[in-house]
Scaffold this active site. Structure first.
Site, PDB file in Angstrom:
ATOM      1  N   GLU A  70       0.888  -1.170   0.000  1.00 49.91           N
ATOM      2  CA  GLU A  70       0.000   0.000   0.000  1.00 49.91           C
ATOM      3  C   GLU A  70       0.923   1.216   0.000  1.00 49.91           C
ATOM      4  O   GLU A  70       1.452   1.617   1.018  1.00 49.91           O
ATOM      5  CB  GLU A  70      -0.890  -0.060   1.244  1.00 49.91           C
ATOM      6  CG  GLU A  70      -2.127   0.777   1.152  1.00 49.91           C
ATOM      7  CD  GLU A  70      -2.000   2.046   1.964  1.00 49.91           C
ATOM      8  OE1 GLU A  70      -1.740   3.096   1.335  1.00 49.91           O
ATOM      9  OE2 GLU A  70      -2.132   1.982   3.192  1.00 49.91           O
ATOM     10  N   CYS A  97      -1.738   8.948   2.801  1.00 49.10           N
ATOM     11  CA  CYS A  97      -1.536   8.466   1.433  1.00 49.10           C
ATOM     12  C   CYS A  97      -2.765   8.795   0.598  1.00 49.10           C
ATOM     13  O   CYS A  97      -2.712   8.765  -0.626  1.00 49.10           O
ATOM     14  CB  CYS A  97      -1.189   6.983   1.415  1.00 49.10           C
ATOM     15  SG  CYS A  97      -2.348   6.003   2.310  1.00 49.10           S
TER      16      CYS A  97
HETATM   17  C1  UN1 Z   1      -2.785   6.018   4.973  1.00 51.37           C
HETATM   18  O1  UN1 Z   1      -2.618   7.213   4.792  1.00 51.37           O
HETATM   19  O2  UN1 Z   1      -1.826   5.204   4.856  1.00 51.37           O
HETATM   20  O3  UN1 Z   1      -8.559   6.837   4.184  1.00 51.37           O
HETATM   21  C2  UN1 Z   1      -4.061   5.412   5.425  1.00 51.37           C
HETATM   22  C3  UN1 Z   1      -7.864   7.428   5.024  1.00 51.37           C
HETATM   23  C4  UN1 Z   1      -7.545   6.711   6.306  1.00 51.37           C
HETATM   24  C5  UN1 Z   1      -6.389   5.794   6.124  1.00 51.37           C
HETATM   25  C6  UN1 Z   1      -5.204   6.373   5.439  1.00 51.37           C
HETATM   26  N1  UN1 Z   1      -8.695   5.955   6.726  1.00 51.37           N
HETATM   27  O4  UN1 Z   1      -7.475   8.574   4.868  1.00 51.37           O
END
Ligand code: UN1
Length: 525
Positions: free
Chosen positions: A275, A309
């Site tokens: 990921e 992310c």
């Molecule tokens: C991440 O930034 O690795 O959807 C995860 C989102 C959060 C998870 C982000 N529930 O922004």
């Protein structure tokens, strides 16, 4: 924008949190769930808060022998855990969820202080952990396979899922505990044992989680080795990636890191769940509800200081509403409250460290060299309350999609405004015109536009939202993305299947031995 938080009550508050969560001045390098190891004789890392530069605690860094010790313990634990009925494993996870509820405020505060996200988001992160525990408890009674009709008479075929073994989890600083829990809780109900290497930037929240889990393991008289933590740098990640004893490595972080993990795991034909980076866009068509869109854009672009992310990095705006959107954003941005993440009036905390600040400043410089126009923000804040040099003013840049910097994921609050004209297909082409494929969104009240965006020629991302921003996904859906984002899926839906090995079974309950495909193969006797 001056920070309002009083430092003395804060020191007391943090001391209480550390005490509640079992964080010592110096913390050992690894834990097998029940037993801590690596107490001395290791190199150390002192963790300071990006919020105010104060030292929180020190951790010992594990070495290769520590790693080996943890793997051996995990292998032994797997023999016991895989035989424990799945709903019983779910019951252990249920208790972990309850324990997290009890410690939600303290852990949320530590997440906030160690990582720099605002307290509200720290609480949100712990809530994601609680939610995935609930999900995993239900899942523990639903680890199902299909049955198929056999082509042979009096034969039955079905498919089942078995525990895989050791699951290595490499997590990133930005979601220091939630992403581990997505992996660990599902893997645990699947009958796997977990070795967690948290980001070396945020290991203390990991130590806190181990203490929380320890209470549950002790009460349930479970052996050590089911939930393991190993604090280390990239060397530990590399050992794990090359280690045949670890059938699945789940890694969250940069594409650069993910490629290394993916290559090492791939070379030994192991499984990896990656990921990685996103370059997420929101499309604003002429039919967008701008009031709604504005809130989603700002939360997506500056929330967690642009370090999700799923953060919104590109805004693809129809030319007819471009000036209006730009004007509205330029009114909101200068007034966003930047400050200490534990101050309840703050919406934007610091970046994780000075390297992140440099990446932010460099990206802004480069994109301007490429022809981009900086419309607001970009300054590194200094002075009262900002002595750490980790606070920045979120930036908005007018840019074009093909610019090298726009094609990159800079893990910081930079929002690129990109104009499109004509039909929604043109916006979708821009949105898909990057190497990454994590999250995407469209704001439009036109069914024709939103369905085009969701269609098979629409968004190429793992997440595609309508009238919702790019970040803040719920745990119930599978989470992950395509292209350089790595292709893995974590969290909800049927993401659990990656944590198990799949087996097809054919059972013959006749007295004959017919071969499939009607093949005749009679032996003489
Ligand atoms: C991440 O930034 O690795 O959807 C995860 C989102 C959060 C998870 C982000 N529930 O922004």
């Amino acid at each position: 924008m001056k920070q309002t938080i009083e430092s003395l009550p804060l020191v007391k508050e943090i001391t209480d949190v550390l005490q509640q969560l079992g964080i010592k001045e110096v913390n050992p390098a690894y834990s097998t769930g029940l037993v801590w190891g690596g107490h001395e004789g290791r190199s150390t890392r002192t963790i300071t808060s990006p919020a105010d530069g104060n030292t929180i605690a020190t951790v010992n860094m594990a070495n290769a022998d520590d790693y080996d010790q943890v793997v051996q313990t995990a292998q032994e634990a797997f023999k016991v855990w895989r035989k424990t009925p799945a709903p019983k494993r779910g019951e252990v996870v249920r208790q972990i969820g309850d324990r997290l509820r009890k410690h939600k405020e303290a852990l949320g505060k530590l997440v906030s202080y160690e990582m720099g996200k605002i307290y509200q988001e720290g609480l949100g992160e712990v809530q994601e952990m609680i939610d995935i525990c609930d999900f995993a408890v239900g899942l523990s009674r639903q680890l199902h396979g299909f049955t198929m009709h056999s082509e042979r008479p009096q034969h039955r075929m079905y498919e089942q899922y078995h525990p895989l073994g050791i699951v290595g989890v490499i997590s990133a600083f930005n979601f220091p505990v939630a992403v581990w829990s997505w992996n660990a809780m599902l893997a645990a109900v699947c009958g796997d044992v977990i070795i967690w290497k948290p980001s070396e930037k945020t290991p203390l929240t990991g130590v806190a989680c181990q203490h929380i889990i320890r209470e549950v393991l002790t009460e349930n008289e479970l052996p050590e080795g089911i939930f393991n933590l190993i604090i280390g740098d990239a060397e530990i990640g590399s050992l794990m990636s090359h280690d045949k004893r670890v059938p699945l490595v789940s890694a969250t972080g940069s594409t650069h890191m993910g490629k290394k993990v993916g290559e090492a795991v791939g070379a030994r034909l192991g499984k990896s769940l990656l990921e990685l980076g996103g370059n997420n866009a929101i499309i604003l068509t002429e039919n967008a509800d701008l009031e709604m869109a504005l809130r989603a854009i700002v939360f997506g672009a500056v929330g967690t200081c642009g370090q999700r992310c799923t953060s919104t990095r590109r805004l693809i705006i129809h030319e007819n509403i471009y000036d209006q959107v730009k004007e509205r954003l330029l009114k909101v941005y200068p007034n966003l409250p930047i400050g200490h993440p534990l101050d309840s009036t703050t919406l934007i905390g610091p970046l994780i460290d000075k390297d992140a600040v440099n990446a932010f400043s460099n990206a802004l410089e480069k994109v301007q060299q490429e022809g981009g126009t900086l419309l607001t923000g970009g300054e590194v804040l200094s002075g009262d309350g900002f002595e750490t040099g980790t606070y920045v003013k979120p930036a908005i840049v007018e840019a074009e999609n093909h610019y090298e910097m726009v094609q990159e994921e800079t893990f910081a609050p930079i929002l690129y405004l990109i104009k499109y004209s004509g039909e929604v297909e043109n916006a979708i082409e821009i949105q898909n015109g990057v190497r990454q494929g994590l999250s995407s969104a469209i704001f439009s009240t036109s069914l024709l536009e939103t369905e085009a965006f969701l269609s098979h020629w629409g968004s190429d991302c793992g997440i595609a939202n309508v009238n919702i921003g790019t970040s803040g996904a719920e745990i119930g859906g599978a989470f992950g993305g395509e292209k350089e984002t790595g292709g893995g899926r974590e969290s909800g839906s049927d993401a659990w299947k990656v944590y198990m090995r799949r087996q097809t079974n054919t059972i013959n309950y006749s007295r004959e031995l017919p071969l499939a495909q009607g093949i005749k193969f009679d032996i003489m006797d």
